[in-house]
Scaffold this motif. Structure first.
Motif, PDB file in Angstrom:
ATOM      1  N   MET A 229      -0.585  39.158  16.042  1.00  0.00           N
ATOM      2  CA  MET A 229      -1.789  38.860  15.029  1.00  0.00           C
ATOM      3  C   MET A 229      -0.991  39.190  12.854  1.00  0.00           C
ATOM      4  SD  MET A 229      -4.555  41.504  16.338  1.00  0.00           S
ATOM      5  CE  MET A 229      -5.769  41.987  15.035  1.00  0.00           C
ATOM      6  N   GLY A 230       0.108  39.907  13.008  1.00  0.00           N
ATOM      7  CA  GLY A 230       0.551  39.847  11.819  1.00  0.00           C
ATOM      8  C   GLY A 230       1.550  38.702  11.319  1.00  0.00           C
ATOM      9  N   ILE A 231       1.708  37.921  12.240  1.00  0.00           N
ATOM     10  CA  ILE A 231       2.178  37.049  12.303  1.00  0.00           C
ATOM     11  C   ILE A 231       1.561  35.493  11.298  1.00  0.00           C
ATOM     12  CG2 ILE A 231       3.998  34.922  13.179  1.00  0.00           C
ATOM     13  CD1 ILE A 231       5.132  37.868  14.887  1.00  0.00           C
ATOM     14  N   ILE A 232      -0.114  35.760  11.928  1.00  0.00           N
ATOM     15  CA  ILE A 232      -0.345  34.608  11.891  1.00  0.00           C
ATOM     16  C   ILE A 232      -1.299  34.731  11.071  1.00  0.00           C
ATOM     17  CG2 ILE A 232      -2.685  34.255  12.778  1.00  0.00           C
ATOM     18  CD1 ILE A 232      -2.266  34.475  15.694  1.00  0.00           C
ATOM     19  N   ILE A 233      -1.798  35.999   9.955  1.00  0.00           N
ATOM     20  CA  ILE A 233      -2.444  36.440   8.914  1.00  0.00           C
ATOM     21  C   ILE A 233      -1.571  36.058   8.066  1.00  0.00           C
ATOM     22  CG2 ILE A 233      -3.207  37.753   7.482  1.00  0.00           C
ATOM     23  CD1 ILE A 233      -4.197  39.428   9.400  1.00  0.00           C
ATOM     24  N   GLY A 234       0.034  36.886   7.779  1.00  0.00           N
ATOM     25  CA  GLY A 234       1.342  36.888   7.238  1.00  0.00           C
ATOM     26  C   GLY A 234       1.048  34.612   7.001  1.00  0.00           C
ATOM     27  N   ALA A 235       1.515  34.203   7.714  1.00  0.00           N
ATOM     28  CA  ALA A 235       2.142  32.776   7.862  1.00  0.00           C
ATOM     29  C   ALA A 235       0.440  32.237   6.642  1.00  0.00           C
ATOM     30  CB  ALA A 235       1.354  31.638   9.156  1.00  0.00           C
ATOM     31  N   ALA A 236      -0.540  32.222   7.455  1.00  0.00           N
ATOM     32  CA  ALA A 236      -1.443  32.603   6.206  1.00  0.00           C
ATOM     33  C   ALA A 236      -1.812  31.885   4.755  1.00  0.00           C
ATOM     34  CB  ALA A 236      -3.571  32.716   7.069  1.00  0.00           C
ATOM     35  N   LEU A 237      -1.506  33.670   4.520  1.00  0.00           N
ATOM     36  CA  LEU A 237      -1.237  33.782   3.213  1.00  0.00           C
ATOM     37  C   LEU A 237       0.365  33.263   2.485  1.00  0.00           C
ATOM     38  CD1 LEU A 237      -1.284  38.185   3.664  1.00  0.00           C
ATOM     39  CD2 LEU A 237      -2.989  36.463   3.349  1.00  0.00           C
ATOM     40  N   ALA A 238       1.237  33.327   3.151  1.00  0.00           N
ATOM     41  CA  ALA A 238       2.535  31.870   2.419  1.00  0.00           C
ATOM     42  C   ALA A 238       1.856  30.564   2.310  1.00  0.00           C
ATOM     43  CB  ALA A 238       3.588  32.198   3.442  1.00  0.00           C
ATOM     44  N   ALA A 239       1.194  30.380   3.661  1.00  0.00           N
ATOM     45  CA  ALA A 239       0.705  28.904   2.915  1.00  0.00           C
ATOM     46  C   ALA A 239      -0.516  28.672   1.933  1.00  0.00           C
ATOM     47  CB  ALA A 239       0.029  29.158   4.436  1.00  0.00           C
ATOM     48  N   LEU A 240      -1.464  29.526   1.447  1.00  0.00           N
ATOM     49  CA  LEU A 240      -2.601  29.666   1.087  1.00  0.00           C
ATOM     50  C   LEU A 240      -1.126  29.861  -0.608  1.00  0.00           C
ATOM     51  CD1 LEU A 240      -4.752  31.966   2.158  1.00  0.00           C
ATOM     52  CD2 LEU A 240      -5.583  29.327   1.659  1.00  0.00           C
ATOM     53  N   GLY A 241      -0.164  30.512  -0.431  1.00  0.00           N
ATOM     54  CA  GLY A 241       0.794  30.020  -2.185  1.00  0.00           C
ATOM     55  C   GLY A 241       1.588  29.815  -1.871  1.00  0.00           C
ATOM     56  N   ALA A 308      -6.777  48.225  10.457  1.00  0.00           N
ATOM     57  CA  ALA A 308      -6.560  48.890   8.856  1.00  0.00           C
ATOM     58  C   ALA A 308      -6.015  47.571   7.858  1.00  0.00           C
ATOM     59  CB  ALA A 308      -6.690  50.507   8.752  1.00  0.00           C
ATOM     60  N   LEU A 309      -4.293  47.356   8.294  1.00  0.00           N
ATOM     61  CA  LEU A 309      -3.747  46.110   7.866  1.00  0.00           C
ATOM     62  C   LEU A 309      -4.152  45.069   8.316  1.00  0.00           C
ATOM     63  CD1 LEU A 309      -0.292  47.084   8.808  1.00  0.00           C
ATOM     64  CD2 LEU A 309      -1.114  46.784   6.652  1.00  0.00           C
ATOM     65  N   SER A 310      -4.725  44.575   8.955  1.00  0.00           N
ATOM     66  CA  SER A 310      -5.482  43.229   8.883  1.00  0.00           C
ATOM     67  C   SER A 310      -6.549  43.183   7.615  1.00  0.00           C
ATOM     68  CB  SER A 310      -6.057  43.650  10.518  1.00  0.00           C
ATOM     69  OG  SER A 310      -5.088  43.574  11.617  1.00  0.00           O
ATOM     70  N   THR A 311      -7.780  43.832   8.461  1.00  0.00           N
ATOM     71  CA  THR A 311      -8.712  44.465   7.075  1.00  0.00           C
ATOM     72  C   THR A 311      -7.819  44.364   5.863  1.00  0.00           C
ATOM     73  OG1 THR A 311     -10.527  45.294   8.821  1.00  0.00           O
ATOM     74  CG2 THR A 311     -10.847  44.844   6.045  1.00  0.00           C
ATOM     75  N   GLY A 312      -6.985  44.628   5.542  1.00  0.00           N
ATOM     76  CA  GLY A 312      -6.620  44.549   4.665  1.00  0.00           C
ATOM     77  C   GLY A 312      -5.624  43.372   3.463  1.00  0.00           C
ATOM     78  N   LEU A 313      -5.112  42.463   4.871  1.00  0.00           N
ATOM     79  CA  LEU A 313      -4.146  41.698   4.460  1.00  0.00           C
ATOM     80  C   LEU A 313      -5.452  40.389   4.477  1.00  0.00           C
ATOM     81  CD1 LEU A 313      -1.437  42.184   6.776  1.00  0.00           C
ATOM     82  CD2 LEU A 313      -1.596  42.808   4.238  1.00  0.00           C
TER      83      LEU A 313
END
Length: 422
Positions: A229-241, A308-313
């Protein structure tokens, strides 16, 4: 006052990895824990805090640049910059009233404990700055030391009450036995977030949707694992950036690492707290029967939860989107985006880890936070003048930790009413 501030600053400069073991050792002796066991407990807590801070630094140094890249990519142009909590904390400690508040906060806490008005012993000295920021706000608006001190005392009482009220859910959901979250920002967001979340969880259709790490893992297998889940959310944030494929993969692995490592660091810290908590409970039971005591700790412990981490990210791009479309908002989110997982520390347990309900709740809360941070900007800007280097192009600064905090905003309005302020 200068001498007091120098003493306070010297203590704070030691950092939590040094001060926490000392505090835990002293508290352990007070609760009649054997000295050798108290020393071991203190060192273990200090090591746990070192690990937590390393992972948090990994989180903030990754999410911060990604958020900045999103801002640049989408051409956001707002006049008030979210300078983040470190800038406001620095500005707070530069105020003459700040050093005075440290012993006052501790004395108020001890008095409340003595009269059984609270169950929480707040040992999180570094986050006393939240109380000091309220005192500084009222002091600036009224130019009256007495009003500033009274505001800090009342805010301390509010934080203690929130810590007590939320402790059962926090302990049950996060597995933090004998711990309460005593961070002022977390309490301020919970005052709005918990009732809003209660309403959202009863909306037809939404009420039956249960999206928590356990159900995700059960339904999606490996893709529901926290690190995945962290990898997916992190990759999505990077893609948006707008990151390239290398940057997307690196960001994904970093967030996966954060999701994997943080619970383990929290577990180490909790190993050190258990002997102290057991000693406290035994002493209180011997003297007062079934009376409980909680150790007030930093909301960083909540980031050991994947929910909590997923919600925050997930709230990072949502907050940026809200900033663009929200009428009346002038705040450009930036510095405190990586701090959102701390803000949700009491909200997520109230939603029993339901990420969907938590994100919807935090989205509504962030609407109010943006408006409040806009309103708070003149005072925070005055507080930071000559103390904090303003970001390039910033006419005013604010943040979410203080500016978007509902409890602190109430004191802003009271201070303005009394002093006819800014």
């Amino acid at each position: 006052m200068d001498a007091l501030m120098n003493v306070v600053q010297s203590i704070l400069d030691m950092g939590p990895s040094v001060m926490l073991p000392i505090i835990i050792f002293i508290v352990g002796l007070v609760f009649r824990v054997k000295p050798a066991k108290a020393v071991t407990a203190g060192i273990t807590v200090g090591i746990g805090m070192i690990g937590i801070n390393l992972v948090i630094n990994l989180l903030t140094t990754s999410v911060g640049p990604a958020a900045q890249a999103m801002v640049e990519r989408f051409g956001l142009n707002l006049t008030i910059i979210d300078a983040g909590w470190p800038a406001v904390a620095g500005a707070t400690w530069a105020q003459p009233i700040a050093g005075l508040m440290i012993p006052i906060i501790l004395v108020v806490n001890l008095i409340m404990l003595a009269f059984n008005w609270t169950k929480t012993l707040n040992i999180d000295i570094w986050n006393y700055w939240h109380v000091a920021s309220v005192s500084a706000t009222v002091y600036i608006l009224t130019n009256n030391l007495f009003f500033g001190v009274i505001a800090g005392i009342i805010f301390t009482v509010f934080v203690q009450i929130m810590a007590d009220l939320t402790a059962p859910a926090v302990q049950e959901y996060y597995g933090l036995e004998g711990v309460a979250l005593s961070t002022g920002s977390t309490a301020g967001y919970a005052v709005l977030g918990i009732p809003i979340g209660w309403v959202i969880s009863r909306i037809p259709g939404i009420s039956k949707l249960d999206v928590n790490p356990e159900t995700i893992q059960k339904r999606f297998g490996i893709f529901g694992e926290p690190m995945i889940m962290g990898i997916i959310i992190g990759a999505a944030l990077a893609a948006l950036g707008g990151y390239d494929i290398s940057g997307i993969l690196q960001m994904g692995m970093t967030m996966g690492g954060v999701m994997f490592l943080m619970p383990r660091m929290v577990k180490v810290l909790m190993e050190g707290l258990i002997p102290i908590q057991e000693g406290a409970q035994k002493l209180l039971q011997d003297r007062y029967g079934d009376r409980e005591i909680f150790l007030g700790m930093d909301a960083a412990l909540a980031t050991g939860s994947p929910a909590a981490l997923s919600t925050g990210l997930l709230m990072v791009p949502i907050t940026l989107f809200l900033a663009v479309i929200l009428p009346g908002n002038r705040v450009l989110p930036f510095g405190d985006l990586a701090t959102i997982p701390f803000f949700v520390g009491m909200i997520v347990p109230s939603r029993k880890g339901n990420i969907l309900h938590s994100v919807l709740t935090c989205t509504v809360v962030m609407v109010f936070a943006l408006w409040m941070a806009t309103d708070y900007a003149p005072v925070l800007t005055e507080m930071a003048q000559g103390v904090v280097a303003f970001p390039e192009g910033a006419a005013q600064i604010t943040n979410f930790d203080t500016g978007g905090n509902f409890l602190k905003w109430i004191f802003l309005k009271v201070g303005q009413l009394i002093g006819g302020g800014i």
